[in-house]
Enzyme design. Structure first.
Site, short mmCIF file in Angstrom:
data_model
loop_
_atom_site.label_atom_id
_atom_site.label_comp_id
_atom_site.label_asym_id
_atom_site.label_seq_id
_atom_site.Cartn_x
_atom_site.Cartn_y
_atom_site.Cartn_z
CG PHE A 159 2.36 -5.43 -2.28
CD1 PHE A 159 3.45 -5.15 -1.88
CD2 PHE A 159 1.88 -6.59 -2.59
CE1 PHE A 159 4.46 -6.14 -1.89
CE2 PHE A 159 2.79 -7.70 -2.38
CZ PHE A 159 3.98 -7.25 -1.79
CG ASP A 244 -2.03 -6.77 -9.40
OD1 ASP A 244 -2.32 -7.93 -9.39
OD2 ASP A 244 -0.74 -6.46 -8.80
CE LYS A 273 -0.74 -12.78 -3.23
NZ LYS A 273 0.46 -13.35 -2.84
#
Length: 419
Positions: A159, A244, A273
């Site tokens: 994801f 990531d 984030k």
């Protein structure tokens, strides 16, 4: 480090007959917003530390932390102060001009990562798209891959976001189906399988893009030695390793970066984030000059990327991480969390537990119910988690959570699952 422990959500002080506006607000949201989310049926009005309060005054312990965007909790005083101070000065210039927070942000983030250069963006998906573009352009201009043939190896179960290019290499039908035609240039291999990855790397491969721990897939930790093996393969074959760390990075796993658990330094970090401190969206691609200098003025950019407000907040995030306090809290509380979850698994209350630091994926026996049902039952007890992939519940509290609050929440989980 946290609000005082509360044994359960309770009504707000005041007249007992005060109406609860929750249902009306949810109905209004459903009437006028796109239905691309299925949130739990509560409406948050305030939050501080690891606790949130809804519009009816009920309090909840947040064990999701905005998918790691709230690593430092809600409204961390140092982050709020940094944002307020910057709001009084300048919030946006665009990259058409320099501003006085940009140099410090790039310098200090590069130093935190042990890299040379930073390309700031806003969201995690934008940062992943930026890394894809950088890897392709590097492949053509530095590695010498023939035009139009660059390939990137990715892992099944990944994801990395929901833009059209990113869903092109997703293996999640819910995220992918109906959004074609898909962007070519990606090879998908099983996560955790060194042999498959090595076989997929060829002369046209420019990068391997991986999550060190797959978050949305259910906090899936690869086999020991896998990341080190990927680093070995990519280094030997002249291929970029792009990590990531949007969810796994910035303290979540007990280290600044999840790659550190195997002593791996990638060629490219993709961050987001928590970099925005739960206040503003901030993301970045951090790498060497050799990689990021492939970009030239006009070849990539963002109106809001690297804006003064974002840089001010992110600089304070970096300062918090430099102390090592939050990484240590994640490691210590994470050991406690996984010990308690392992006991639940040993008792047969859950099928499996995965994770690292203050991050866990808990597989519930489907015979008991779905992950959504567990999330709803916990919400009724004042604990907020999020399900994924049917029977899995994710647990990712802010790193500021108090141990006694975490213990209480895990007790609620045990009671929900065992009656």
């Amino acid at each position: 480090m946290s609000d005082p422990h509360s044994p359960a959500p309770g009504p707000a002080a005041g007249p007992a007959a005060a109406p609860d506006p929750t249902a009306g607000l949810i109905a209004a949201a459903d009437a006028h917003s796109a239905h691309n989310y299925h949130p739990l049926p509560l409406v948050v009005a305030e939050a501080e530390g690891a606790w949130m309060t809804d519009v009816a005054g009920r309090r909840y312990l947040d064990l999701l932390a905005g998918y790691s965007a709230l690593n430092f909790g809600h409204r961390h005083p140092r982050l709020v102060a940094a944002a307020r101070a910057q709001l009084d000065r300048v919030t946006l210039t665009s990259r058409a001009f320099h501003h006085d927070r940009f140099a410090a942000f790039c310098t200090e983030l590069a130093e935190l990562c042990g890299m040379e250069a930073v390309l700031p963006m806003n969201t995690g998906a934008e940062a992943v798209e930026t890394a894809v573009k950088a890897a392709r352009l590097w492949g053509y201009t530095v590695k010498g891959v023939p035009p139009g043939r660059a390939r990137i190896v990715v892992a099944a179960g990944n994801f990395h976001g929901r833009t059209t290019t990113i869903v092109s290499f997703s293996t999640d039908p819910e995220a992918r189906e109906g959004f074609g035609p898909y962007t070519p240039g990606f090879t998908v291999v099983p996560y955790g399988d060194r042999a498959a990855l090595e076989a997929a790397v060829d002369e046209d491969t420019v990068a391997v893009l991986l999550e060190p721990i797959q978050g949305e897939a259910g906090v899936v930790v690869p086999p020991p030695g896998y990341l080190a093996a990927v680093r070995e393969v990519t280094a030997a074959r002249g291929v970029l390793l792009v990590a990531d760390e949007i969810q796994s990075g910035l303290g979540r796993t007990g280290r600044t970066f999840a790659c550190e658990h195997e002593g791996v330094v990638p060629d490219v970090y993709v961050l987001g984030k928590a970099l925005g401190g739960g206040i503003v969206p901030v993301s970045a691609v951090v790498s060497s000059r050799a990689v990021l200098d492939v970009f030239t003025p006009g070849s990539h950019g963002s109106t809001f990327g690297g804006n003064p407000l974002a840089c001010a907040v992110a600089l304070e995030v970096i300062a918090l991480l430099r102390t090592g306090e939050y990484q240590q809290r994640s490691a210590e509380l994470g050991a406690y969390l996984h010990g308690e979850l392992a006991a639940l698994a040993a008792d047969g209350a859950v099928r499996a537990v995965r994770g690292r630091g203050l991050w866990a994926g808990v597989d519930v026996d489907p015979a008991f119910g779905s992950g959504r049902r567990v999330s709803e039952l916990l919400m009724e007890r004042g604990v907020l988690v999020k399900d994924t992939h049917g029977s899995t519940v994710r647990i990712a509290p802010p790193l500021v959570v108090a141990k006694e609050d975490l213990a209480w929440a895990l007790g609620q989980l045990r009671e929900v699952l065992t009656g």
